[in-house]
Design a protein around this motif. Structure first.
Motif, short mmCIF file in Angstrom:
data_model
loop_
_atom_site.label_atom_id
_atom_site.label_comp_id
_atom_site.label_asym_id
_atom_site.label_seq_id
_atom_site.Cartn_x
_atom_site.Cartn_y
_atom_site.Cartn_z
N MET A 78 6.32 20.27 25.08
CA MET A 78 5.21 20.08 24.18
C MET A 78 5.18 18.63 23.68
SD MET A 78 4.57 23.30 21.85
CE MET A 78 4.28 24.88 22.55
N ALA A 79 4.00 18.19 23.35
CA ALA A 79 3.79 16.83 22.88
C ALA A 79 3.97 16.75 21.37
CB ALA A 79 2.39 16.36 23.25
N THR A 80 4.22 15.55 20.90
CA THR A 80 4.26 15.27 19.47
C THR A 80 3.15 14.28 19.16
OG1 THR A 80 6.64 15.62 19.35
CG2 THR A 80 5.65 14.34 17.58
N VAL A 81 2.39 14.55 18.11
CA VAL A 81 1.29 13.66 17.73
C VAL A 81 1.56 13.04 16.37
CG1 VAL A 81 -0.44 14.89 19.09
CG2 VAL A 81 -0.05 15.57 16.74
N PHE A 82 0.89 11.91 16.12
CA PHE A 82 1.02 11.17 14.87
C PHE A 82 -0.29 11.26 14.12
CE2 PHE A 82 0.77 6.89 12.74
CZ PHE A 82 1.73 7.16 11.78
N ILE A 83 -0.22 11.66 12.85
CA ILE A 83 -1.41 11.75 12.01
C ILE A 83 -1.22 10.78 10.84
CG2 ILE A 83 -2.86 13.22 10.56
CD1 ILE A 83 -1.95 15.60 12.27
N PRO A 84 -1.87 9.62 10.89
CA PRO A 84 -1.75 8.66 9.80
C PRO A 84 -2.85 8.86 8.75
CG PRO A 84 -2.90 7.64 11.61
CD PRO A 84 -2.57 9.05 12.05
N GLY A 85 -2.55 8.48 7.53
CA GLY A 85 -3.56 8.52 6.48
C GLY A 85 -2.98 8.13 5.15
N SER A 86 -3.86 7.89 4.18
CA SER A 86 -3.38 7.56 2.84
C SER A 86 -3.09 8.83 2.03
CB SER A 86 -4.39 6.69 2.10
OG SER A 86 -5.62 7.35 1.97
N PHE A 87 -3.82 9.92 2.32
CA PHE A 87 -3.59 11.21 1.68
C PHE A 87 -3.52 11.08 0.15
CE2 PHE A 87 -1.50 11.30 5.87
CZ PHE A 87 -2.32 12.22 6.48
N ASP A 88 -4.52 10.40 -0.40
CA ASP A 88 -4.52 10.18 -1.85
C ASP A 88 -5.83 10.63 -2.45
OD1 ASP A 88 -3.66 9.42 -4.33
OD2 ASP A 88 -3.98 7.28 -4.01
N LEU A 92 0.41 6.31 4.53
CA LEU A 92 0.25 4.87 4.54
C LEU A 92 -0.26 4.34 3.21
CD1 LEU A 92 -1.58 4.73 7.97
CD2 LEU A 92 0.86 4.53 7.54
N HIS A 93 0.00 3.06 2.99
CA HIS A 93 -0.52 2.36 1.81
C HIS A 93 -1.36 1.19 2.32
CE1 HIS A 93 -0.87 0.29 -1.97
NE2 HIS A 93 -0.32 -0.79 -1.44
N ASN A 94 -2.61 1.12 1.90
CA ASN A 94 -3.50 0.03 2.28
C ASN A 94 -3.66 -0.90 1.08
OD1 ASN A 94 -5.52 -1.69 3.04
ND2 ASN A 94 -6.90 -0.10 3.79
N PRO A 95 -3.02 -2.08 1.12
CA PRO A 95 -3.11 -2.98 -0.02
C PRO A 95 -4.51 -3.55 -0.24
CG PRO A 95 -1.97 -4.04 1.80
CD PRO A 95 -2.19 -2.61 2.20
N GLU A 96 -5.40 -3.40 0.75
CA GLU A 96 -6.77 -3.89 0.62
C GLU A 96 -7.64 -2.96 -0.23
OE1 GLU A 96 -7.86 -6.87 1.83
OE2 GLU A 96 -5.75 -7.18 2.35
N LYS A 97 -7.18 -1.73 -0.44
CA LYS A 97 -7.93 -0.77 -1.24
C LYS A 97 -7.33 -0.68 -2.63
CE LYS A 97 -9.51 2.24 2.47
NZ LYS A 97 -9.52 3.62 2.97
N PRO A 98 -8.15 -0.32 -3.62
CA PRO A 98 -7.58 -0.15 -4.97
C PRO A 98 -6.56 0.98 -4.97
CG PRO A 98 -9.91 0.48 -4.91
CD PRO A 98 -9.55 -0.04 -3.55
N SER A 99 -5.58 0.87 -5.85
CA SER A 99 -4.55 1.90 -5.88
C SER A 99 -5.17 3.24 -6.22
CB SER A 99 -3.46 1.54 -6.89
OG SER A 99 -4.00 1.46 -8.19
N GLY A 100 -4.59 4.28 -5.70
CA GLY A 100 -5.14 5.61 -5.87
C GLY A 100 -4.51 6.35 -7.04
#
Length: 64
Positions: A1-11, A36-44
């Motif tokens: 079976m394969a393994t997948v990666f799901i990225p996101g900020s989830f905030d 993930l943390h996106n420093p370009e976006k305001p903090s959540g």
């Protein structure tokens, strides 16, 4: 079976995110969730560490 990666900020993490991870687990057998943390976006609402912990708690029953 394969393994997948799901990225996101989830905030904030919500049931839609949990459902996507659950469906990916059924389809692929393995899932890695990247909080993930996106420093370009305001903090959540939550720090990255808090979001990681929420994700761990939400998915603990699905661990393979």
């Amino acid at each position: 079976m394969a393994t997948v990666f799901i990225p996101g900020s989830f905030d904030p993490l919500h049931l839609g995110h949990v459902d996507v991870v659950d469906q990916a687990l059924e389809l692929f057998g393995g899932v890695v969730v990247g909080v993930l943390h996106n420093p370009e976006k305001p903090s959540g609402m939550f720090t990255p560490a808090e979001r990681v912990e929420m994700e761990r708690q939400a998915q603990h029953d699905m661990a393979v």
